[in-house]
Structure formats: C-alpha cells, structure tokens
Scaffold this motif. Structure first.
Motif, mmCIF file in Angstrom:
data_model
loop_
_atom_site.group_PDB
_atom_site.id
_atom_site.type_symbol
_atom_site.label_atom_id
_atom_site.label_comp_id
_atom_site.label_asym_id
_atom_site.label_seq_id
_atom_site.Cartn_x
_atom_site.Cartn_y
_atom_site.Cartn_z
ATOM 1 N N ILE A 1 174.999 82.257 63.066
ATOM 2 C CA ILE A 1 173.666 83.205 63.001
ATOM 3 C C ILE A 1 172.644 84.502 63.383
ATOM 4 O O ILE A 1 172.054 83.476 64.696
ATOM 5 C CB ILE A 1 173.088 82.686 61.771
ATOM 6 C CG1 ILE A 1 173.979 82.131 60.634
ATOM 7 C CG2 ILE A 1 171.622 83.760 60.824
ATOM 8 C CD1 ILE A 1 174.007 81.425 59.227
ATOM 9 N N ASN A 2 172.118 85.475 62.889
ATOM 10 C CA ASN A 2 170.942 85.567 64.194
ATOM 11 C C ASN A 2 170.174 85.866 63.230
ATOM 12 O O ASN A 2 169.031 84.360 63.039
ATOM 13 C CB ASN A 2 171.756 87.360 64.466
ATOM 14 C CG ASN A 2 172.760 87.883 64.644
ATOM 15 O OD1 ASN A 2 172.797 86.651 65.927
ATOM 16 N ND2 ASN A 2 173.443 88.625 64.753
ATOM 17 N N ALA A 3 169.614 86.631 62.220
ATOM 18 C CA ALA A 3 168.292 86.339 61.131
ATOM 19 C C ALA A 3 168.850 85.980 60.002
ATOM 20 O O ALA A 3 169.787 85.647 59.480
ATOM 21 C CB ALA A 3 167.453 87.689 61.671
ATOM 22 N N MET A 4 167.691 85.520 59.040
ATOM 23 C CA MET A 4 167.998 85.114 58.103
ATOM 24 C C MET A 4 166.349 85.124 57.181
ATOM 25 O O MET A 4 165.649 85.601 58.031
ATOM 26 C CB MET A 4 167.862 83.553 57.896
ATOM 27 C CG MET A 4 168.890 82.770 58.704
ATOM 28 S SD MET A 4 169.142 81.321 58.152
ATOM 29 C CE MET A 4 170.202 81.037 57.081
ATOM 30 N N ASP B 1 164.098 75.716 60.517
ATOM 31 C CA ASP B 1 164.956 74.732 61.483
ATOM 32 C C ASP B 1 166.302 75.722 61.947
ATOM 33 O O ASP B 1 167.190 75.198 61.167
ATOM 34 C CB ASP B 1 164.530 73.692 60.022
ATOM 35 C CG ASP B 1 165.077 72.262 61.358
ATOM 36 O OD1 ASP B 1 165.992 72.351 62.274
ATOM 37 O OD2 ASP B 1 164.496 70.997 60.761
ATOM 38 N N TYR B 2 166.010 75.976 63.510
ATOM 39 C CA TYR B 2 167.125 75.503 63.172
ATOM 40 C C TYR B 2 168.417 74.821 63.984
ATOM 41 O O TYR B 2 170.090 75.086 63.775
ATOM 42 C CB TYR B 2 167.114 76.562 65.256
ATOM 43 C CG TYR B 2 166.080 77.563 65.348
ATOM 44 C CD1 TYR B 2 164.461 77.394 65.577
ATOM 45 C CD2 TYR B 2 167.274 79.209 65.383
ATOM 46 C CE1 TYR B 2 164.064 79.137 65.012
ATOM 47 C CE2 TYR B 2 166.063 80.697 65.104
ATOM 48 C CZ TYR B 2 164.642 80.343 64.937
ATOM 49 O OH TYR B 2 164.253 81.635 65.099
ATOM 50 N N ALA B 3 167.484 73.472 64.178
ATOM 51 C CA ALA B 3 169.055 72.355 64.384
ATOM 52 C C ALA B 3 169.488 72.286 63.527
ATOM 53 O O ALA B 3 170.161 71.424 63.104
ATOM 54 C CB ALA B 3 167.884 71.988 64.395
ATOM 55 N N LYS B 4 168.399 72.570 62.266
ATOM 56 C CA LYS B 4 169.200 72.038 60.649
ATOM 57 C C LYS B 4 170.171 73.598 59.788
ATOM 58 O O LYS B 4 170.351 73.400 58.984
ATOM 59 C CB LYS B 4 168.120 71.188 59.685
ATOM 60 C CG LYS B 4 167.675 70.167 59.830
ATOM 61 C CD LYS B 4 166.901 69.314 59.700
ATOM 62 C CE LYS B 4 165.847 67.834 59.293
ATOM 63 N NZ LYS B 4 165.588 67.476 58.757
ATOM 64 N N LEU C 1 155.650 76.964 44.954
ATOM 65 C CA LEU C 1 156.295 76.248 45.208
ATOM 66 C C LEU C 1 157.465 76.545 46.736
ATOM 67 O O LEU C 1 156.791 77.160 47.809
ATOM 68 C CB LEU C 1 157.820 77.476 44.450
ATOM 69 C CG LEU C 1 157.312 76.811 43.130
ATOM 70 C CD1 LEU C 1 158.731 78.234 42.397
ATOM 71 C CD2 LEU C 1 157.788 75.550 42.876
ATOM 72 N N ARG C 2 158.379 75.687 46.877
ATOM 73 C CA ARG C 2 158.784 75.854 48.674
ATOM 74 C C ARG C 2 160.706 76.095 48.325
ATOM 75 O O ARG C 2 160.485 75.216 47.546
ATOM 76 C CB ARG C 2 158.516 74.772 49.340
ATOM 77 C CG ARG C 2 158.688 74.432 50.498
ATOM 78 C CD ARG C 2 158.967 73.309 51.196
ATOM 79 N NE ARG C 2 159.225 73.272 52.883
ATOM 80 C CZ ARG C 2 159.966 72.593 54.038
ATOM 81 N NH1 ARG C 2 160.134 71.733 53.413
ATOM 82 N NH2 ARG C 2 159.370 72.853 54.775
ATOM 83 N N LEU C 3 160.926 77.017 48.089
ATOM 84 C CA LEU C 3 162.378 77.497 48.537
ATOM 85 C C LEU C 3 162.905 77.205 50.174
ATOM 86 O O LEU C 3 162.155 76.951 50.932
ATOM 87 C CB LEU C 3 162.612 78.770 48.291
ATOM 88 C CG LEU C 3 162.003 79.334 47.008
ATOM 89 C CD1 LEU C 3 162.346 81.143 47.043
ATOM 90 C CD2 LEU C 3 162.316 78.439 45.946
ATOM 91 N N SER C 4 164.074 76.375 49.949
ATOM 92 C CA SER C 4 164.807 76.402 51.031
ATOM 93 C C SER C 4 166.753 76.652 50.580
ATOM 94 O O SER C 4 166.949 76.940 50.067
ATOM 95 C CB SER C 4 165.102 74.733 50.869
ATOM 96 O OG SER C 4 164.206 74.225 51.015
ATOM 97 N N CYS C 5 167.125 77.238 51.888
ATOM 98 C CA CYS C 5 167.858 77.493 51.693
ATOM 99 C C CYS C 5 169.082 77.143 53.273
ATOM 100 O O CYS C 5 168.257 77.136 54.379
ATOM 101 C CB CYS C 5 168.019 78.891 52.405
ATOM 102 S SG CYS C 5 169.715 79.397 52.304
ATOM 103 N N ALA C 6 170.085 76.504 53.038
ATOM 104 C CA ALA C 6 170.222 75.317 54.192
ATOM 105 C C ALA C 6 171.891 76.316 54.173
ATOM 106 O O ALA C 6 172.446 76.759 53.209
ATOM 107 C CB ALA C 6 170.823 74.464 53.300
ATOM 108 N N ALA C 7 171.980 76.663 55.254
ATOM 109 C CA ALA C 7 173.708 77.400 56.080
ATOM 110 C C ALA C 7 175.364 76.244 56.527
ATOM 111 O O ALA C 7 174.644 75.324 57.319
ATOM 112 C CB ALA C 7 173.437 78.284 56.922
ATOM 113 N N SER C 8 176.117 76.446 55.968
ATOM 114 C CA SER C 8 177.065 75.958 56.759
ATOM 115 C C SER C 8 177.766 76.398 57.156
ATOM 116 O O SER C 8 177.638 78.317 56.326
ATOM 117 C CB SER C 8 177.102 74.702 55.642
ATOM 118 O OG SER C 8 178.039 74.917 54.135
#
Length: 115
Positions: free
Chosen positions: A31-34, A72-75, A18-25
């Motif tokens: 943001i430093n670390a994730m 993905d730092y840009a996203k 599985l591939r999990l994604s987490c989008a920040a807004s």
C-alpha cells in the motif's frame, strides 16, 4: 488484493467527536497512500483526508483544523480523528488504499451528526 474494514462510525451530537479506524489486510505491504472519503446524502464522494507513505497529509478545506488523519504502518491501519463535528459532516465514510495497481475501497461506515 487488499481488504479494508472500517469501524467507529455512529451517532453523535454536533460539537462531539468520533474516531474512525480502517484496518487493511491481504497484500497490505504494498500500500502507498491511504485516505478517507465521504459521501453525504445527494452528494458525490469526496476526499476528506489522505496520508502518504512518508506521512504527509492533505485535508479537505471543510475539515481542516477539526479532523486529523494518522497511520499505524505496523498495523496497516489508518485513523481519522474527527472533532467539533457538524451536521454537514453526516455521511458514509469510506477508507481507500492506493497501490501501484489501483485503489481499494472499504464498505464504509456511517457517521450521523445531530443538531
């Protein structure tokens, strides 16, 4: 404030991926670390993987060699690629973003691995 939305959880058989994604807004620019954490039935929340602003990563021993965290730092998005899943990986997976003023959590996404 930072808002985090996880996706990608689901039901998978043991050995699957599985591939999990987490989008920040919001104020995601600071943001430093994730990272990804998980909480299984009857267990405390634990670190799964974490990636810094410079791209260095850390993993729990239980997932080393099977899971890969990327960012993905840009996203403003962090991913968790999970391979060779085991029933003991079953948990709610939470995304966390760290800023100088503290940590922000997503609501979680459920991963269920059947044997």
């Amino acid at each position: 404030q930072v808002q985090l939305v996880e996706s990608g959880g689901g039901l998978v058989q043991a050995g699957g991926s599985l591939r999990l994604s987490c989008a920040a807004s919001g104020s995601a620019f600071s943001i430093n670390a994730m990272g990804w954490y998980r909480q299984g039935p009857g267990n405390e929340r634990e670190l799964v993987a974490r990636i810094s602003n410079r791209g260095s990563s850390d993993y729990a021993n239980s997932v080393k060699g099977r899971f890969t965290i990327s960012r993905d730092y840009a996203k403003n998005t962090v991913y968790l690629q999970m391979n060779s899943l085991k029933p003991e990986d079953t948990a709610v997976y939470y995304c966390k973003a760290e800023r100088n003023d503290g940590g922000y959590w997503g609501k979680g996404t459920l991963v269920t691995v059947s044997s």
